[in-house]
Motif scaffolding. Structure first.
Motif, PDB file in Angstrom:
ATOM      1  N   MET A   1       5.437   6.164   2.319  1.00  0.00           N
ATOM      2  CA  MET A   1       6.117   6.689   3.607  1.00  0.00           C
ATOM      3  C   MET A   1       5.842   8.321   3.223  1.00  0.00           C
ATOM      4  O   MET A   1       6.544   8.788   2.223  1.00  0.00           O
ATOM      5  CB  MET A   1       7.310   6.304   3.814  1.00  0.00           C
ATOM      6  N   LYS A   2       5.105   8.710   4.307  1.00  0.00           N
ATOM      7  CA  LYS A   2       4.833  10.276   4.345  1.00  0.00           C
ATOM      8  C   LYS A   2       5.395  10.925   5.599  1.00  0.00           C
ATOM      9  O   LYS A   2       5.476  10.035   6.555  1.00  0.00           O
ATOM     10  CB  LYS A   2       3.319  10.543   4.048  1.00  0.00           C
ATOM     11  N   ILE A   3       5.215  11.957   5.929  1.00  0.00           N
ATOM     12  CA  ILE A   3       5.705  12.778   7.058  1.00  0.00           C
ATOM     13  C   ILE A   3       4.090  12.811   7.888  1.00  0.00           C
ATOM     14  O   ILE A   3       3.276  13.346   7.618  1.00  0.00           O
ATOM     15  CB  ILE A   3       5.902  14.279   6.727  1.00  0.00           C
ATOM     16  N   ILE A   4       4.160  12.297   9.095  1.00  0.00           N
ATOM     17  CA  ILE A   4       3.283  12.198  10.160  1.00  0.00           C
ATOM     18  C   ILE A   4       3.300  13.358  10.895  1.00  0.00           C
ATOM     19  O   ILE A   4       2.461  14.063  11.158  1.00  0.00           O
ATOM     20  CB  ILE A   4       3.378  11.043  10.773  1.00  0.00           C
ATOM     21  N   GLU A   5       4.411  13.684  11.208  1.00  0.00           N
ATOM     22  CA  GLU A   5       4.818  15.037  12.141  1.00  0.00           C
ATOM     23  C   GLU A   5       5.992  15.513  11.562  1.00  0.00           C
ATOM     24  O   GLU A   5       6.900  15.034  11.581  1.00  0.00           O
ATOM     25  CB  GLU A   5       4.613  14.723  13.410  1.00  0.00           C
ATOM     26  N   LEU A   6       6.155  16.994  11.673  1.00  0.00           N
ATOM     27  CA  LEU A   6       7.451  17.746  11.660  1.00  0.00           C
ATOM     28  C   LEU A   6       7.379  18.656  12.877  1.00  0.00           C
ATOM     29  O   LEU A   6       6.505  19.383  13.083  1.00  0.00           O
ATOM     30  CB  LEU A   6       7.431  18.631  10.455  1.00  0.00           C
ATOM     31  N   ALA A   7       8.643  18.580  13.760  1.00  0.00           N
ATOM     32  CA  ALA A   7       8.768  19.551  14.788  1.00  0.00           C
ATOM     33  C   ALA A   7      10.158  20.136  14.622  1.00  0.00           C
ATOM     34  O   ALA A   7      11.171  19.462  14.206  1.00  0.00           O
ATOM     35  CB  ALA A   7       8.515  18.643  16.021  1.00  0.00           C
ATOM     36  N   ALA A   8      10.329  21.458  14.715  1.00  0.00           N
ATOM     37  CA  ALA A   8      11.509  22.113  14.667  1.00  0.00           C
ATOM     38  C   ALA A   8      11.563  23.335  15.526  1.00  0.00           C
ATOM     39  O   ALA A   8      10.573  23.917  15.894  1.00  0.00           O
ATOM     40  CB  ALA A   8      11.638  22.662  13.163  1.00  0.00           C
ATOM     41  N   GLU A   9      12.773  23.294  16.028  1.00  0.00           N
ATOM     42  CA  GLU A   9      13.124  24.352  17.122  1.00  0.00           C
ATOM     43  C   GLU A   9      14.330  24.946  16.617  1.00  0.00           C
ATOM     44  O   GLU A   9      15.268  24.363  16.283  1.00  0.00           O
ATOM     45  CB  GLU A   9      13.365  23.817  18.434  1.00  0.00           C
ATOM     46  N   ASN A  10      14.254  26.580  16.577  1.00  0.00           N
ATOM     47  CA  ASN A  10      15.388  27.063  16.351  1.00  0.00           C
ATOM     48  C   ASN A  10      16.092  26.956  14.925  1.00  0.00           C
ATOM     49  O   ASN A  10      17.218  27.384  15.011  1.00  0.00           O
ATOM     50  CB  ASN A  10      16.538  27.216  17.363  1.00  0.00           C
ATOM     51  N   VAL A  11      15.395  26.528  13.995  1.00  0.00           N
ATOM     52  CA  VAL A  11      15.984  26.278  12.515  1.00  0.00           C
ATOM     53  C   VAL A  11      15.659  27.479  11.657  1.00  0.00           C
ATOM     54  O   VAL A  11      14.636  27.776  11.488  1.00  0.00           O
ATOM     55  CB  VAL A  11      15.229  24.997  12.137  1.00  0.00           C
ATOM     56  N   LYS A  12      16.612  28.310  11.235  1.00  0.00           N
ATOM     57  CA  LYS A  12      16.593  29.446  10.387  1.00  0.00           C
ATOM     58  C   LYS A  12      15.611  30.451  11.275  1.00  0.00           C
ATOM     59  O   LYS A  12      15.994  30.823  12.337  1.00  0.00           O
ATOM     60  CB  LYS A  12      16.150  29.036   9.292  1.00  0.00           C
ATOM     61  N   ARG A  13      14.391  30.744  10.768  1.00  0.00           N
ATOM     62  CA  ARG A  13      13.538  31.715  11.548  1.00  0.00           C
ATOM     63  C   ARG A  13      12.665  31.272  12.173  1.00  0.00           C
ATOM     64  O   ARG A  13      11.882  31.844  12.999  1.00  0.00           O
ATOM     65  CB  ARG A  13      13.002  32.402  10.459  1.00  0.00           C
ATOM     66  N   GLY A  72       6.360   7.614  10.592  1.00  0.00           N
ATOM     67  CA  GLY A  72       5.488   6.534  10.568  1.00  0.00           C
ATOM     68  C   GLY A  72       6.475   5.334  10.905  1.00  0.00           C
ATOM     69  O   GLY A  72       6.843   4.824  12.262  1.00  0.00           O
ATOM     70  N   ASP A  73       7.164   4.691   9.944  1.00  0.00           N
ATOM     71  CA  ASP A  73       8.129   3.589  10.314  1.00  0.00           C
ATOM     72  C   ASP A  73       9.372   4.059  10.843  1.00  0.00           C
ATOM     73  O   ASP A  73      10.253   3.118  11.541  1.00  0.00           O
ATOM     74  CB  ASP A  73       8.313   2.637   9.104  1.00  0.00           C
ATOM     75  N   LEU A  74       9.721   5.196  10.523  1.00  0.00           N
ATOM     76  CA  LEU A  74      11.127   5.813  10.911  1.00  0.00           C
ATOM     77  C   LEU A  74      10.825   7.170  11.561  1.00  0.00           C
ATOM     78  O   LEU A  74       9.822   7.763  11.311  1.00  0.00           O
ATOM     79  CB  LEU A  74      11.823   6.015   9.657  1.00  0.00           C
ATOM     80  N   LYS A  75      11.787   7.507  12.473  1.00  0.00           N
ATOM     81  CA  LYS A  75      11.756   8.571  13.100  1.00  0.00           C
ATOM     82  C   LYS A  75      13.222   9.180  12.798  1.00  0.00           C
ATOM     83  O   LYS A  75      14.240   8.736  13.039  1.00  0.00           O
ATOM     84  CB  LYS A  75      11.499   8.642  14.551  1.00  0.00           C
ATOM     85  N   VAL A  76      13.440  10.498  12.497  1.00  0.00           N
ATOM     86  CA  VAL A  76      14.414  11.171  12.135  1.00  0.00           C
ATOM     87  C   VAL A  76      14.817  12.311  13.048  1.00  0.00           C
ATOM     88  O   VAL A  76      13.910  13.271  13.215  1.00  0.00           O
ATOM     89  CB  VAL A  76      14.586  11.685  10.819  1.00  0.00           C
ATOM     90  N   ILE A  77      15.824  12.443  13.737  1.00  0.00           N
ATOM     91  CA  ILE A  77      16.178  13.564  14.588  1.00  0.00           C
ATOM     92  C   ILE A  77      17.686  14.187  14.248  1.00  0.00           C
ATOM     93  O   ILE A  77      18.614  13.548  14.146  1.00  0.00           O
ATOM     94  CB  ILE A  77      16.201  13.288  16.085  1.00  0.00           C
ATOM     95  N   ARG A  78      17.561  15.252  13.787  1.00  0.00           N
ATOM     96  CA  ARG A  78      18.832  16.093  13.310  1.00  0.00           C
ATOM     97  C   ARG A  78      18.967  17.121  14.279  1.00  0.00           C
ATOM     98  O   ARG A  78      17.938  18.013  14.475  1.00  0.00           O
ATOM     99  CB  ARG A  78      18.830  16.488  11.793  1.00  0.00           C
ATOM    100  N   THR A  79      20.229  17.336  14.903  1.00  0.00           N
ATOM    101  CA  THR A  79      20.504  18.480  15.791  1.00  0.00           C
ATOM    102  C   THR A  79      21.638  19.112  15.262  1.00  0.00           C
ATOM    103  O   THR A  79      22.626  18.623  14.518  1.00  0.00           O
ATOM    104  CB  THR A  79      20.607  17.982  17.253  1.00  0.00           C
TER     105      THR A  79
END
Length: 437
Positions: A1-13, A72-79
């Motif tokens: 399992m690898k990262i297919i996409e990383l999306a981040a908003e307003n995280v640190k810089r 891929g098999d999983l999607k993780v969302i942290r707010t």
């Protein structure tokens, strides 16, 4: 399992980034302070528990931040949401490919997460002891901390016991026992009692002697009194009868005393106590020598007991070391030729820090890959320290193991590099990412 996409908003810089990796080597490039480290931190924070998140995860001036990982098999969302007191709250959602949500998302991620915090470059720069600690996780069934704690306790105890044994041996050596010292003590108390009886006998004898001398003196006195009374009788005939009677009485007393004196048995000879005193002195000298021998023997016994205790502690420590050695020999270590030393790890029989830079890099990367068996992702900071040869080794190993390596560099000559500028993706990779969206 690898990262297919990383999306981040307003995280640190970061303001807003969306990255779809192209290949297994994912270079995050850009000048310092633009947000490269924030990209790698976003990956770690999305997957790890809250204890790993820094105190200020939200970009300055914003009140919310969001990280989305597509695995891929999983999607993780942290707010993240900022509180009025400048602290924050965080929540996490984990969904399957079909959209089903896991009721215990962090527990589910923990089952996948290896050591995403393991940075192979940081590992290669650690001292030998810290490298050894990192490698211990590949030896299952051995509680190294418990073994080291027990060995530390036994080592300290053995040090004390050895010190005690040495002190006892020194004390025993300082006791000078005469060569002719007998094995048994003499009963001094019996001799002292005999001495006391002799003293009492002699004292009684002396008293009896004095009484006899006093009786002789009394006889002489009475005789003189009788003669005086007879003289008075001659001169004073009127008092003759009375004086004669008194004389007769005195004679009677004198005769009685004389009779008792004549009939008294002869006084025994006094006991010579000088020989007895000499025997007592000899007994005390002999008993002192025996006492020295007994004292030295007692101390030597304690010393032997301390030495036996030290040997038992050494044996326990050796057994634990053997147990650890057997477990290490059976362990499936991630790199051929790697082994445990006393305070460092060894590579092909030599200390790890004496291996070539390429060997150290290959070993560190192999350990990082082995540490993440399910989620095939590695994070590498300070990638600018690697030269072209090292980058080639890293890319080769990532492809060979089908493992995704996210590496932070200042500059890159690769067209696939992701350029971060002012918290956003810039350059060719940005166009590809935006087109994909």
């Amino acid at each position: 399992m690898k990262i297919i996409e990383l999306a981040a908003e307003n995280v640190k810089r970061l303001k807003a980034v969306s990255i779809r990796p192209d290949g297994n080597l994912v270079e995050i490039s850009g000048r310092n302070g633009q947000g490269k480290s924030s990209v790698l931190d976003a990956i770690w924070w999305a997957l790890s528990g809250t204890s790993h998140i820094q105190a200020v995860p939200i970009r300055k001036g914003e009140t919310e931040a969001r990280i989305r990982l597509d695995l891929g098999d999983l999607k993780v969302i942290r707010t993240f949401k900022k509180r009025e007191d400048e602290t924050f709250t965080t929540s996490i959602v984990v969904e399957s490919q079909e959209g089903a949500r896991f009721p215990s998302p962090q527990r589910m991620l923990d089952s996948l997460l290896g050591e995403l915090s393991f940075d192979p470059l940081a590992f290669s720069r650690m001292d030998g002891r810290r490298q050894l600690e990192a490698l211990k996780r590949f030896v299952p069934g051995v509680d190294f901390a418990a073994i080291e704690k027990a060995n530390k306790a036994d080592f300290d105890r053995r040090t004390d016991v050895n010190r005690q044994a040495k002190t006892l041996r020194t004390q025993a050596a300082c006791i000078n026992v005469p060569a002719d010292a007998p094995a048994e003590r003499i009963d001094e108390s019996a001799l002292v009692e005999e001495m006391e009886r002799a003293g009492e006998h002699n004292a009684d004898l002396e008293r009896r002697k004095m009484r006899r001398e006093q009786a002789a003196q009394d006889i002489a006195t009475k005789r003189r009194d009788a003669e005086r009374e007879r003289g008075i009788a001659a001169d004073l005939r009127k008092q003759a009868d009375a004086a004669e009677a008194r004389a007769n009485v005195e004679d009677g007393v004198a005769n009685d005393l004389q009779s008792r004196l004549d009939e008294a048995s002869a006084l025994p000879q006094p006991i010579d106590t000088s020989a007895l005193r000499l025997r007592i002195d000899e007994a005390r000298s002999q008993n002192h020598a025996v006492g020295l021998r007994e004292q030295r023997s007692e101390i030597e016994t304690k010393a032997r007991e301390a030495e036996e205790a030290s040997a038992a502690l050494t044996k326990a420590m050796d057994e634990r070391a053997a147990q650890k050695r057997v477990a290490i020999e059976k362990a499936d270590l991630p790199v051929p030729g790697i082994a445990f030393g006393d305070e460092e790890i060894l590579l092909n029989g030599v200390p790890f820090d004496q291996a070539s830079s390429a060997e150290q890099l290959r070993t560190s990367v192999a350990i990082a890959i082995a540490a993440n068996p399910k989620l095939r992702v590695i994070r590498v900071q300070d990638g600018s320290l690697l030269d072209e040869e090292a980058m080639a080794i890293l890319a080769e190993m990532a492809n060979a193991a089908d493992c995704q390596v996210w590496i932070e560099v200042v500059q890159s000559g690769r067209s696939t590099a992701v350029v971060i500028e002012d918290g956003q993706v810039r350059g060719a990779m940005a166009v590809a990412s935006q087109a994909a969206e």
